[in-house]
Design an enzyme around this catalytic site. Structure first.
Site, short mmCIF file in Angstrom:
data_model
loop_
_atom_site.label_atom_id
_atom_site.label_comp_id
_atom_site.label_asym_id
_atom_site.label_seq_id
_atom_site.Cartn_x
_atom_site.Cartn_y
_atom_site.Cartn_z
N ASP A 73 20.40 26.19 66.20
CA ASP A 73 19.87 27.03 65.12
C ASP A 73 20.70 26.87 63.85
O ASP A 73 20.15 26.87 62.74
CB ASP A 73 19.86 28.50 65.54
CG ASP A 73 18.65 28.86 66.38
OD1 ASP A 73 17.54 28.41 66.04
OD2 ASP A 73 18.80 29.59 67.38
N GLU A 104 15.97 30.47 60.89
CA GLU A 104 16.88 29.80 61.82
C GLU A 104 18.26 30.44 61.75
O GLU A 104 18.95 30.57 62.78
CB GLU A 104 16.97 28.30 61.49
CG GLU A 104 15.69 27.53 61.69
CD GLU A 104 15.25 27.41 63.14
OE1 GLU A 104 15.99 27.85 64.04
OE2 GLU A 104 14.14 26.89 63.38
N HIS A 107 18.06 33.54 63.74
CA HIS A 107 18.14 33.22 65.17
C HIS A 107 19.59 33.01 65.59
O HIS A 107 20.03 33.52 66.64
CB HIS A 107 17.34 31.95 65.48
CG HIS A 107 15.88 32.06 65.16
ND1 HIS A 107 15.05 30.96 65.14
CD2 HIS A 107 15.10 33.13 64.86
CE1 HIS A 107 13.82 31.35 64.83
NE2 HIS A 107 13.84 32.67 64.65
N TYR A 111 22.13 35.49 68.56
CA TYR A 111 22.98 35.24 69.72
C TYR A 111 24.33 35.94 69.58
O TYR A 111 24.90 36.41 70.57
CB TYR A 111 23.13 33.74 69.93
CG TYR A 111 21.81 33.07 70.23
CD1 TYR A 111 21.14 33.32 71.42
CD2 TYR A 111 21.20 32.23 69.31
CE1 TYR A 111 19.92 32.74 71.69
CE2 TYR A 111 19.97 31.64 69.56
CZ TYR A 111 19.34 31.90 70.75
OH TYR A 111 18.11 31.33 71.01
N GLU A 164 12.78 21.48 67.23
CA GLU A 164 12.09 22.77 67.28
C GLU A 164 11.27 22.94 68.56
O GLU A 164 11.23 24.03 69.14
CB GLU A 164 11.15 22.91 66.07
CG GLU A 164 11.82 22.92 64.72
CD GLU A 164 12.30 24.30 64.32
OE1 GLU A 164 12.32 25.19 65.20
OE2 GLU A 164 12.64 24.49 63.14
N GLU A 198 9.89 29.47 66.59
CA GLU A 198 10.08 28.03 66.75
C GLU A 198 8.75 27.33 67.00
O GLU A 198 8.55 26.17 66.58
CB GLU A 198 11.04 27.73 67.91
CG GLU A 198 12.40 28.42 67.84
CD GLU A 198 13.25 28.02 66.64
OE1 GLU A 198 12.73 27.34 65.73
OE2 GLU A 198 14.44 28.38 66.61
N HIS A 201 7.29 26.83 63.64
CA HIS A 201 8.07 25.82 62.92
C HIS A 201 7.70 24.41 63.39
O HIS A 201 7.45 23.52 62.57
CB HIS A 201 9.57 26.03 63.13
CG HIS A 201 10.09 27.33 62.60
ND1 HIS A 201 11.39 27.76 62.83
CD2 HIS A 201 9.50 28.31 61.88
CE1 HIS A 201 11.56 28.94 62.26
NE2 HIS A 201 10.43 29.29 61.67
#
Length: 325
Positions: A73, A104, A107, A111, A164, A198, A201
């Site tokens: 990402d 991105e 994203h 995490y 992606e 994703e 994308h």
């Protein structure tokens, strides 16, 4: 004062969304903005009890998987999507790439939200140290980065679509696996939000690749097709080794490889090419497909704003007497 050389665009025209050269730009923009979400709205802390049921090895696996996804990402947000902007055919396409780059980065931050909720600082540091030292993870990053920094726009789009629509999925498998066993379900809901992004994308970048193919001759099209399959084979071989390194210890490697092949075929479809792997090599575990579906236990709606775990406050108009208790 700037000491280095910086190339600036010397003239920019105002973008006019009322005049479109490609309706797909507005369609995808509306989908992406309608799907907007932030990780802070997903109550990952509700997963603490089920996180506690995982073994030390399972926790380490989960953290390493998520760290690997974070790297991809980060690459896509800071290099990949940005590298597509100079070759955009329309100003609206440029705008879509800026949206993709931003999400991105969202994203990647997601995490970290998971880590800070479920893990200790020492565990987080170990996971990121592992990501720097894992040869297969660093190799796939190097492969796609080479094309992002190259001077061939259509090859950049191929590499970006494969990232992606294919490379993420060795990592996406694990949270769907836990979810199918009623573990880390809020985390899985967040991952579904990422997967939904994703998917759009990969579809859009693949679509723009196909639009670009129309502008080149037959020989160039044949060259790009050969390149695409060669790159996929290179990435797939590396991804198999990466998968074995992660999943052998829990006996899931063969299932993950089927999931990889399934998504490799989908990536090729996004690029307008025929599937590579036969159906009997892509028969993904039904529990994983069920966990991915909009009708999974978390009732995630891929076509609206979020899953059932996603929390957005509602504004209600009040009057003075509402506060008389």
């Amino acid at each position: 004062m700037l000491t280095g050389k910086m190339k600036l665009i010397d003239r920019v025209s105002a973008i006019n969304w009322n005049w479109l050269q490609d309706d797909k730009d507005a369609e995808v923009w509306d989908r992406l903005t309608g799907n907007f979400w932030l990780p802070e709205k997903v109550p990952v802390s509700n997963d603490l009890p089920s996180w506690g049921t995982l073994t030390a090895s399972e926790k380490q696996l989960t953290m390493r998987v998520f760290t690997g996804l974070t790297l991809l990402d980060t690459i896509q947000g800071t290099v990949g999507a940005v590298s597509l902007i100079p070759d955009a055919l329309t100003p609206h396409e440029e705008a879509v790439y800026t949206n993709i780059a931003f999400m991105e980065s969202v994203h990647a931050k997601s995490y970290s939200s998971i880590f800070s909720t479920l893990c200790s600082t020492a565990e987080i540091d170990e996971a990121f140290r592992w990501s720097e030292e894992n040869n297969n993870l660093q190799r796939k990053a190097k492969i796609v980065m080479e094309y992002y920094r190259g001077d061939e726009p259509l090859k950049r789009k191929v590499a970006s679509t494969l990232l992606e629509s294919f490379l993420f999925y060795s990592g996406f498998y694990l949270p769907m696996y836990w979810s199918s066993r009623a573990k880390l379900t809020n985390t899985a809901d967040m991952i579904r939000l990422i997967i939904r992004d994703e998917a759009v994308h990969g579809y859009y970048i693949g679509y723009k690749f196909q639009r670009g193919l129309v502008l080149v001759d037959d020989a160039r099209r044949a060259e790009l097709k050969e390149y695409t399959y060669e790159l996929l084979f290179e990435l797939y071989d590396n991804e198999v080794e990466y998968t074995q390194d992660l999943y052998d210890r829990v006996g899931l490697t063969e299932d993950v490889k089927k999931f990889l092949r399934y998504n490799a075929n989908k990536a090729l479809m996004n690029l307008g090419y025929e599937a590579l792997f036969p159906r009997d090599e892509t028969d993904v575990n039904p529990a994983i497909l069920s966990a991915l579906s909009p009708n999974a236990d978390e009732n995630h709606d891929f076509f609206s704003g979020s899953g059932s775990s996603y929390v957005i406050g509602k504004a209600v108009v009040t009057e003075d007497e509402d506060w008389d208790f």
